[in-house]
Structure formats: structure tokens, C-alpha cells
Design an enzyme around this catalytic site. Structure first.
Site, PDB file in Angstrom:
ATOM      1  N   GLU A 150     -11.719 -18.389 -16.665  1.00 53.49           N
ATOM      2  CA  GLU A 150     -12.872 -17.481 -16.557  1.00 53.49           C
ATOM      3  C   GLU A 150     -13.958 -17.785 -17.598  1.00 53.49           C
ATOM      4  O   GLU A 150     -14.603 -16.871 -18.127  1.00 53.49           O
ATOM      5  CB  GLU A 150     -12.423 -16.014 -16.682  1.00 53.49           C
ATOM      6  N   GLU A 168      -7.162 -14.818  -8.549  1.00 53.70           N
ATOM      7  CA  GLU A 168      -6.785 -13.479  -9.019  1.00 53.70           C
ATOM      8  C   GLU A 168      -7.346 -12.401  -8.107  1.00 53.70           C
ATOM      9  O   GLU A 168      -8.536 -12.095  -8.163  1.00 53.70           O
ATOM     10  CB  GLU A 168      -7.267 -13.239 -10.466  1.00 53.70           C
TER      11      GLU A 168
END
Length: 845
Positions: A180, A249
Site C-alpha cells: 500500500e 484485500e
């Protein structure tokens, strides 16, 4: 033109050379393993958040839930304890975990990171690295990059040594570098872009024989695949048309913080998001988390992340399937898999069926056809015409038609049972049966400096830079002289201690007496402490035990986020307010019992414990020890700490973790009684637990217990009642089902098969009790128009009086049963014009 496109596709196909086994490649549609396109359902299970004895069961539960792949991070700070000092034992046995996945016949996605965030302490990066001179995390910084590459290479070589990459015949089909970073890259300016590119190149140079991914990384260079993390990824498009659409995710719940609320994401919305992703061309989907587990010891980050990392996941913290979520997603996976071949090998056409309603239809040259029809209106149900047939779609739902004719699954229609789960209390049983009354061994610590002080300094120090996270605790002590002429001594008033801190918490003591606790919370770590205190004429000792509750896990320059005191004042003296901030403060790192290791091995004998059947209550800075039997049965075990204050707990030297039954600071109106699954989810949408203890029960894995002679040790910081501590067994005590006549029944139609039968849709309710238990009673049964939820069903105006008889005949004394909603079972002329439902609640024993 078609021929040109085919040739172009072949040229764009990225292939990872394989040594002897599986060839893993990809193109713009999917991963390709040994020349076969794969549609993959993946489940996050983090190996250190459970224990090795649980791994086979967790992996098997995922497999039974229709999962193909297990996904995990690699936790750098759990493995490299100091530079070059590696640990792979116990919960951190990564090789054993990977082999467990392989033995189950499943794939593995290894997210090496090695920065992982994950609500894990310091984002998974070792704290020692912050103190290597010149280091800045996650940017083009030579010390950080050197250690990151060294660890990444160590992990890759370990996996290669054990032949765990798919290219060697192992289960690992994808590896991830960084995590991320796209959110934060711009904060580091040009060095951020250089670092991201370096990380990708460094990863690819490892020659794993499998593709690498970077999540939320919008400038990931070829051949690295950029992937999506979000509650919804149907609209995500990889930055290159030559990369498959991968969702690393999907958050089926959310994490908790001490003092916060308890988030829940409805099963209907999770299923909706997954179905939409595959409807819109997705090919690899991962639940983060599928089993959240436990932040044992001091591994929780945040700060303020709870010891429980349950995450409202399909498999709960204790390893039990969370029903209906687990069951509903299992049926979803089965429905999607029925469409796999045509989804991956066919062509798609999008058809608008009216406002907010669309169908994505996949067909191939063999005549196969699959359709996903979605209604994204978050309030209104819709009825639409598709291929000369009428279909009813509840609001915010997707219907799956693997043959373009029959609906086998709708995301809003939950046919899976709901489990009734109880925490069954068990009093602590003393292992020494000769003793009549339960005995605790006690050691009391004195507030303030123990042993030799570490240093003296005028003013304050940063808490984290001082402890370097070797402990949660740092003592600060100073003293003030109070004149006997002070007015408050004559009038009986109390001066007020005023403390400002950047976090995370503190316990205040004056003249050895506990004066109160202050703390921040999961959204705001800084806090103000304001408490009346008892001072006397003469010298007064001020002792402040400052503490961390997990280190920062993410954010730009998060490695420089500090904690600790900024101001200490006493208000209400003759001279007004005294500022102690620049006084000489004496410091001591840690508490003495922790230094002496009173919780394990030989450390238990480092002090003289006082044995008593009447342990002190509400006494701060107290160590408690008891020798106990394992709770009966084989159900998962927790420790009920409702009546304790705050501290740490161990069993047989294993770290249970931080306990803190701190009440949620939110008011009841900030929580919901019922959650409407319709519409976009956010972590505050469906919260419960307002005004209640954030975490009452603490998971103690069964494998940590011996039959008797178990050593339970607690360090209580501020005071509690140890006599009210209990074990609890997490037990499924019952099951409920609520099924309507218009619910699709893929579970019955396609059980044991991979094709749709064209027989009439027969809705049914299935009830199952765990293991060796049976359905011993039917508490409620009504076919007609029942209302309510599991545990509070009510009969409606329309009710078949034979409902209980039918259900009891089908289910009593059985481990599981099926009740079909047929005319043979229930009255067909009941409530004409109504869609009838069957609601059942049964007892398992």
C-alpha cells in the site's frame, strides 16, 4: 483482425520460467498455471496470529469454505530479532505454515513486504532498524534498503531451500513486495518514486519463478502486477491492460481499538462486493482477513489495537466458522466456480436492464453462458426481464446464473444457518487438590524507581526512543516540597495534577498511592490527565508510569511518531500552579517483575511469592500467579478479564497479551441494533458494543495447556479483582435458519457436482451442530410469516401449526438435517399471495 489480436495476446503474455514444476504466468484476463486459466478465491490467515496446532484446522476450514489459496504476510520483526539474528520457531515457523498449506492441496500467496502495516506493531519493521544511524523507513534510503533487501533475500532463499515456490513444485504462486505504498509515495517526493521502482526491481531480481505483486501501487513497473485493496474493487482497473484484475484485500470486517466500537460487516454486503468483482472481470480475490486471530504478547500495533484481531472474519478468532458469514460465502464461491470456465475463456457483454440494474453475460464458442445480474440501488428492489424471463433482485444484490437461466445464488438471500455461540464460564480449578481453597501467589511492586535508576534528566524524554520498545513501561519520578502553610492543608482541599502527553497512557502515583489513569485512544493518541491528588506537608514523591499500547503501524514517516509527556503541573497551591516539566526527573525502563521474568521458566523463582486464598483487590502494580487445570472439553478457551484493570497475561510462559477491559467511549446512539446491509459499507456503519468493554475475553490456545499444573501469571497495572477471573469455553450451543420460498438453492442442487440440474428450485433450511453434538431440542419453528432474528423469532399472522412437528421429525437427535420447503412438508394453501418463510431455532448439546 482476430488473428492479429490473438498474436498480440501471445506476445503480451508474461511467462515466469519454471525449473521443474508449475508454470505460473499471466495475461490481462487471469493467472495461468500450467497452461490453465485460474479463477482463485484466497483467504488471509496470518501464521503468528494463531498457533501451529491450529494451522491445519484453519486451512481445512478455509478449503471447506470453497477457498483455493491461503495468503499471509511475512512478519519481519517477528523473525529478525536483531540484525542477522533470525527466529522461525513456534508461531513464527513460516516453513511449517507453508507446508501445512501445501499438504492441504492449496496455493499460497506470500506477501513478503517486508513492511506490512496489518495493525501489527511498527508495521512489521524491526524497531532496532529505526536506530541504525541515518535510517528513514520506506524511501530511497540506503540503510533501510540494505536491510530490506537482505531480509527479502533471506526469506526468498529460505522458501527456495524448502522448494516452496510453484516453480519448484511448491504452493507459492504469487509474492508481494512493499504494501500500500501508493498512498504515501508522494510524501517522500522523488525519493518515494525511486524507492518504489527500486523495490519492484529488487523483487523481480530474486528469480522466484512466480509473478510479483504490489498492492495500491499505481506506478508498479512491468512485470509487477498492481492490485486493489478496498471494501469494493469492481471498478478497479490495473494500470496495464496486460495485467489481471487482482483484489488482494477485501475487508469482510474491521479491526478494534481499546475504547472503540465493535465493527461488523454484513455477510450480504461482503458477498455483493465479491460477486460484483467477478462480474466485472476479476480473477483473483482475497479476503483480508478470513481468520483474523490474536495479537499475542505485544505484537498489536496501532496504537491501541486490541489483543483480539477477530476482524469479524468468516472464521472467528478462536477458529470457529462464523455463521452465517462463512456459510453464505461458501455458497457464493460454489456459484462463482460453476461459471469459472466461461468467465475466464469467454467474451463478455454488458447489458443495461434499467436504472441501477445491469447484466454482464459471458459466452464462449461451445455455447456455454453465464450471467451476473446486479442491482446497485441501495434502497429499492427491482424486477427485470432477461432472456425472456423475469427476475426479482433485492436492493444492493447480485444474482448469479451459471447457465444464463437459473439463479443459483443471490447475495442478499442468506440460506446459511446462523450459529448460536456461547462463552461458557469455568471457574479456575487449582491443580493442587490437597488445598481446600483456591490460592494465588502474589508479588507487589513499589511505585517508582526499582534497582538502580537508568538516568536523571531535567525535563522529559520520548517514551519510544527511551524504551526502544523492549517494554511498554517507563517510570518517571520527581519530588516536590510542600510548605505546612499551604491553604489546601488547612481547608482540606486537594490540589490537581495536570499532565499533557502525546500518548499513549499513564498511571499516576503520589507518595506510593495510586491516583488515577489517563490515556488516549485509537483515533487520538495524545491525552490530558487531570486529577485531584493527596499531598502532605514536606517532601512528596511523584511517580508516573508512562506506557505504550502498541507502536504506530503505518503513515508517512510513521517511524518518527513519538510518545510521552510534554507537561506536568500541580494546580491549587498558594503560589498558584507549579510547573514540574523542567524539574530533574529520574527514569527507569520497565517494571521489575518483567526484568526478572516472573512469568516464565526460572524467572518464576526470582522472587519470594506470598501465597494467599484472599488475594488483594484493586491493588496496582501486582503480580498474580496460580497453578490451574485445563478447562474441560475440547472447545477453544478464553480468559474472562472483565473485573481486572489493565496489564499483561501469560500461560506456561506463553504470552496471552495485553488485557484491558476498557469500556467503549461511544454512546449507545453511536451503535446500531440492526444493520442495513444495503449501500456502501464503512467501518462505522454497523457498530455494536457502545458503552461496553472493548475486549472482555482473551484467547488462550488449547495447545498451550497441559492437563494440570498450568502456570497462569498476570501483571496488573492499576488494580482489579483476580477472584473473578474465569476461563470460558467458546461453544456452539445452537443454530438458526431463516429461508424464504424464493431463495435459490445451489447448495442442494449442485452438492457434489459442478453443474446445474434443471429441476425445480426447492428452497430448504439446513441445520448442523458441531462435532459430536446433536440437535436436542427445537426452540422455535414457524412456516408462514415469522419475524425477528435468531434468538428472538416471533410467529406472524400466517403460521403453519405443524411447523414444529415437521422440523422435529427431520432434525431431533441428528447432527445435521435438511428441511425442504415443499408441499409435502407444509401447507400449500397457507397465506395466498405472500412469500412464505421458514424460521427455525434449534439447540445443540
Amino acid at each position: 483482425m482476430k488473428l492479429c489480436l490473438c498474436l498480440l495476446s501471445l506476445l503480451l503474455l508474461v511467462t515466469f520460467t519454471v525449473a521443474s514444476s508449475a508454470n505460473v504466468s499471466y495475461d490481462g484476463r487471469s493467472l495461468i498455471i500450467d497452461a490453465q486459466r485460474k479463477l482463485l478465491i484466497s483467504a488471509s490467515i496470518h501464521y503468528p496470529r494463531s498457533v501451529p496446532a491450529m494451522w491445519p484446522g484453519l486451512v481445512q476450514t478455509a478449503k471447506e469454505g470453497g477457498v483455493d489459496v491461503i495468503e499471509t504476510y511475512v512478519f519481519w520483526n517477528g523473525h529478525e530479532l536483531s540484525p542477522g539474528n533470525y527466529y522461525f520457531g513456534g508461531r513464527f515457523d513460516l516453513v511449517k505454515f507453508a507446508q501445512t498449506v501445501q499438504q492441504a492441496g492449496m496455493y499460497l500467496i506470500l506477501r513478503i513486504g517486508p513492511f506490512v502495516a496489518a495493525e501489527w506493531n511498527f508495521g512489521g519493521v524491526p524497531v532496532w532498524l529505526h536506530y541504525v544511524p541515518g535510517t528513514v523507513f520506506r524511501t530511497y534510503n540506503q540503510p533501510f534498503m540494505y536491510h530490506m533487501q537482505k531480509f527479502t533475500t533471506y526469506i526468498v532463499n529460505l522458501m527456495k531451500q524448502e522448494k516452496l515456490f510453484a516453480s519448484q513444485g511448491g504452493p507459492i504462486i504469487l509474492a508481494q513486495i512493499e504494501n500500500e505504498y501508493g498512498y504515501y509515495e508522494n510524501f517522500y517526493k522523488e525519493d518515494g518514486k525511486k524507492y518504489a521502482l527500486w523495490a519492484a526491481k529488487m523483487a523481480v531480481s530474486q528469480n522466484t519463478g512466480v509473478p510479483w505483486i504490489m498492492c495500491q501501487q499505481w506506478d508498479a513497473p512491468d512485470p509487477v502486477i498492481d492490485t486493489c485493496n478496498s471494501f469494493y474493487c469492481d471498478q478497479f482497473t490495473p494500470t496495464s491492460p496486460n495485467r489481471p484484475k487482482i483484489w488482494t484485500e477485501n475487508w469482510p470486517g474491521w479491526f478494534k481499538t481499546f475504547g472503540g466500537r465493535d465493527p461488523h460487516r454484513p455477510a450480504e454486503d461482503v458477498a455483493f462486493s465479491v460477486a460484483r468483482f467477478f462480474q466485472k472481470g476479476g480473477s483473483v480475490h482475497n479476503y483480508y482477513m478470513y481468520h483474523g486471530g490474536t495479537n499475542f504478547g505485544r505484537t498489536a500495533g496501532g496504537p491501541f489495537i486490541t489483543t483480539s484481531y477477530d476482524y469479524d472474519a468468516p472464521v472467528d478468532e478462536y477458529g470457529l466458522p462464523r455463521l452465517p458469514k462463512w456459510g453464505h460465502l461458501k455458497e457464493l464461491h460454489r456459484a462463482i466456480k460453476l461459471c469459472e470456465h466461461v468467465l475466464l475463456n469467454g467474451k463478455s457483454v454488458n447489458i443495461s436492464l434499467g436504472p441501477s440494474v445491469e447484466a454482464d453475460v459471458y459466452t464462449d464458442s461451445s455455447g456455454a453462458c453465464a450471467a451476473f445480474i446486479s442491482n446497485v440501488d441501495d434502497k429499492n428492489d427491482k424486477t427485470v426481464e432477461f432472456r425472456n424471463a423475469s427476475f426479482h433482485l433485492p436492493a444492493w444484490s447480485v444474482s448469479i446464473l451459471p447457465d444464463c437461466k437459473n439463479v443459483v445464488f443471490n447475495t442478499a438471500k442468506v440460506t446459511s444457518q446462523t450459529s448460536v455461540v456461547a462463552m461458557v464460564p469455568e471457574s479456575l480449578q487449582q491443580s493442587d487438590k490437597v488445598v481446600n481453597s483456591f490460592k494465588w501467589d502474589i508479588v507487589k511492586e513499589k511505585p517508582g524507581i526499582w534497582g538502580k535508576a537508568d538516568f536523571v534528566k531535567n525535563g522529559f524524554v520520548d517514551l519510544i526512543n527511551t524504551t526502544k520498545d523492549t517494554t511498554d513501561y517507563l517510570w518517571h519520578t520527581t519530588s516536590i516540597f510542600v510548605s505546612e502553610n499551604e491553604e489546601f492543608l488547612k481547608k482540606g482541599n486537594k490540589p490537581v495534577l495536570l499532565i499533557e502527553s502525546t500518548g499513549h497512557a499513564l498511571h499516576a502515583f503520589v507518595n506510593q498511592e495510586y491516583e488515577g489513569t489517563g490515556s488516549g485512544n485509537g483515533t487520538h493518541a495524545p491525552f490530558t490527565f487531570k486529577n485531584p491528588i493527596s499531598l502532605r506537608a514536606g517532601k512528596n514523591e511523584i511517580a508516573l508510569l508512562c506506557l505504550t499500547v502498541g507502536l504506530q503501524t503505518a503513515g508517512p514517516f510513521y517511524d518518527f511518531v513519538g510518545a510521552g509527556l510534554t507537561s506536568v503541573k500541580i494546580k491549587g497551591l498558594n503560589n498558584g500552579t507549579i510547573d514540574l516539566s523542567s524539574y530533574a526527573w529520574t527514569y527507569k525502563i520497565g517494571v521489575q517483575g518483567e526484568y526478572l521474568r516472573l512469568y516464565q521458566g526460572n524467572g518464576l523463582n526470582n522472587v519470594n511469592w506470598t501465597s494467599t486464598s484472599e488475594p488483594p483487590k484493586m491493588q496496582p502494580l501486582t503480580w498474580y500467579k496460580a497453578i490451574v487445570d485445563a478447562p474441560p472439553g475440547d472447545e477453544p478457551v478464553g480468559l474472562d478479564m472483565l473485573h481486572m484493570g489493565k496489564g499483561l497475561a501469560w500461560l506456561n510462559g506463553e504470552e496471552i497479551g495485553r488485557y484491558w477491559p476498557r469500556k467503549s467511549e461511544f454512546k449507545s446512539e453511536d451503535c446500531v441494533k440492526e444493520c442495513d446491509y444495503r449501500g456502501k459499507f464503512n467501518p462505522d456503519k454497523c457498530d455494536t458494543g457502545c458503552g461496553e468493554p472493548t475486549q472482555r475475553w482473551y484467547h488462550v490456545p488449547r495447545s498451550w495447556f497441559k492437563p494440570s499444573g498450568n502456570i497462569l501469571v498476570l501483571f496488573e497495572e492499576k488494580g482489579g479483582d483476580p477472584e473473578k477471573i474465569k476461563f470460558v469455553r467458546r461453544k456452539v450451543s445452537g443454530a438458526c435458519a431463516l429461508v424464504a420460498e424464493d431463495y435459490p438453492s445451489v447448495a442442494l442442487v449442485s452438492q457434489g457436482e459442478d453443474k446445474i440440474q434443471s429441476n425445480k428450485n426447492i428452497p430448504f433450511a439446513r441445520l448442523a451442530c458441531p462435532g459430536n453434538t446433536r440437535i436436542s431440542a427445537v426452540k422455535f419453528a414457524s412456516f408462514g410469516s415469522p419475524s425477528g432474528t435468531c434468538g428472538s423469532y416471533l410467529k406472524g399472522d400466517c403460521h403453519d401449526p405443524n411447523s414444529s412437528t415437521i422440523v422435529e421429525k427431520a432434525c431431533l437427535n441428528k447432527n445435521d438435517c435438511v428441511i425442504k420447503l415443499t408441499e409435502e412438508n407444509f401447507k400449500s394453501n397457507l397465506c395466498p399471495g405472500l412469500s412464505r418463510k421458514l424460521a427455525v431455532e434449534a439447540v445443540c448439546s
